[in-house]
Design an enzyme around this catalytic site. Structure first.
Site, short mmCIF file in Angstrom:
data_model
loop_
_atom_site.label_atom_id
_atom_site.label_comp_id
_atom_site.label_asym_id
_atom_site.label_seq_id
_atom_site.Cartn_x
_atom_site.Cartn_y
_atom_site.Cartn_z
N SER A 53 0.57 -1.38 0.24
CA SER A 53 0.13 0.03 0.25
C SER A 53 1.00 1.37 -0.35
O SER A 53 0.08 2.51 -0.34
CB SER A 53 -0.68 -0.10 1.56
OG SER A 53 -0.01 0.12 2.49
N HIS A 102 -0.05 4.72 7.21
CA HIS A 102 0.38 5.21 6.06
C HIS A 102 0.86 6.87 7.15
O HIS A 102 0.21 7.52 7.59
CB HIS A 102 0.06 5.46 4.96
CG HIS A 102 -0.54 3.72 4.75
ND1 HIS A 102 -1.87 2.96 5.05
CD2 HIS A 102 0.10 2.87 3.92
CE1 HIS A 102 -1.98 2.10 4.48
NE2 HIS A 102 -0.12 1.82 4.11
N ASP A 145 -3.20 7.88 8.38
CA ASP A 145 -3.99 6.32 9.25
C ASP A 145 -3.16 5.63 9.90
O ASP A 145 -2.17 6.46 10.99
CB ASP A 145 -4.74 5.84 8.08
CG ASP A 145 -3.65 4.94 6.99
OD1 ASP A 145 -2.48 4.97 7.65
OD2 ASP A 145 -4.34 4.94 6.12
#
Length: 365
Positions: free
Chosen positions: A42, A333, A330
């Site tokens: 991600s 990240h 978040d």
């Protein structure tokens, strides 16, 4: 109190502008890079998971600043640009490397590169399976092999070989495997070491496969200090960084750096770059106020948990209005501002942050 907040905002803005100016001043000296190919999880994803049956999708409010306030997801797990987006801009790319699974990623588009990264994925094929479908590292390499064949068919074998060998390759993978390992606190030290050694062995095979497909300039991110992310803080109910998680990360990173050095030594014409995400992010966390941040332990986009680490950034999450003051976007990240600092160190940093050379030197090699 209001004066203090205003001063913090001014310092943050000045620091950010200085970094922007430094990057712009360096743009004129960069050699043209023909293409960029990206692999991993991600940290680099730009939307592949939208085409999969998975819970791991970067839905809005992810990308809230990337899309200029429109309620439209960008495919990225941050408020705006990823580290890779920023590096691509700095190297002169006018368009971001597109997701492999997008129907628009075809024809001449692939000659400038492709992004194969998939959220939740890891070095091991099973990592991320709890979220549903994912593109593991092995499958990402298989997809790259298909792109390579398409490039050969389009411009011929000789031209394709030159393009692929002059291109840059970025790989950010391994964090999810380590997070999975850290969750099993009952494992002994010997068992942890065996798991990490198996990771490195598997990753070595994967990196050699990328090399055998004509990749030569390959930059690999180390694992960041995962014990400091909001997810781990809330999982273990700790305000500070989680020590045993960061110890696992350090054990992995030592092995990774040795592996990359050995591959460079033994694979003709290759150069494997170690992007030291651990040292870079650790520096930001320890000196966050000097970088203009006011929060270095909690998520800007949050749903639940003391540090906002219990749930991911999903459609009903609360988003902080002062995103340039948060290190973390978040539960997992960084914010774009943090990504900008990490990208700057990758592009122009010393051997403390990236070795044996930095990305700008790699691009000009």
């Amino acid at each position: 109190m209001g004066t203090m907040l205003n001063m913090s905002t001014i310092i943050s803005a000045i620091f950010y502008q200085i970094l922007v100016i430094q990057l712009l001043l360096n743009m004129c000296s960069a050699k043209e890079v023909p293409a960029i190919f990206a692999f991993g999880d991600s940290l680099f994803e730009v939307g592949n998971n939208f085409y999969l049956d998975t819970l791991a999708k970067p839905t809005f409010p992810n990308g809230i600043d990337f899309t200029k306030g429109k309620r439209r997801a960008s495919g990225r797990y941050t408020n705006a640009r990823t580290i890779l987006d920023i590096i691509e801009e700095e190297l002169g790319f006018t368009n971001y490397t597109p997701p492999y699974l997008s129907p628009q990623t075809t024809g001449d588009v692939i000659l400038k590169g492709v992004n194969y990264a998939s959220s939740g994925s890891g070095i091991f094929n099973s990592t991320g399976s709890k979220f549903g479908d994912h593109i593991c590292m092995d499958e990402q390499i298989n997809n790259f092999a298909k792109s390579r064949q398409d490039i050969v068919s389009k411009i011929g074998a000789a031209a394709a070989r030159k393009l692929l060998r002059d291109a840059l390759y970025f790989i950010a993978v391994g964090a999810n495997d380590i997070i999975l390992l850290s969750s099993n606190v009952s494992l002994s030290h010997v068992e942890n070491i065996k798991y990490l050694d198996n990771m490195i062995s598997k990753f070595k095979s994967q990196l050699m496969s990328v090399y055998n497909l004509d990749a030569r300039k390959i930059a690999v991110t180390s694992a960041a200090p995962l014990g400091c992310i909001p997810f781990e803080r809330d999982k273990f109910s700790i305000d500070d960084c989680v020590p045993h998680v960061n110890e696992l990360v350090k054990l992995y990173n030592v092995r990774l750096k040795i592996l990359l050095s050995e591959l460079t030594k033994h694979l003709a014409g290759s150069i494997f770059i170690y992007m030291n995400s651990y040292t870079t992010l650790e520096d930001v966390l320890q000196n966050y106020k000097s970088y203009g941040f006011t929060n270095a332990d909690s998520a800007c986009c949050r749903v639940y948990g003391k540090h906002g680490g219990k749930l991911p950034c999903i459609f009903f999450a609360r988003v902080c209005p002062n995103r340039t003051q948060y290190v973390f976007w978040d539960a997992y990240h960084p914010t774009e501002k943090t990504n900008f600092i990490l990208a700057k160190h990758a592009l122009d940093g010393s051997r403390q942050y990236i070795s044996p050379i930095n990305i700008r030197q790699l691009a000009n090699s």
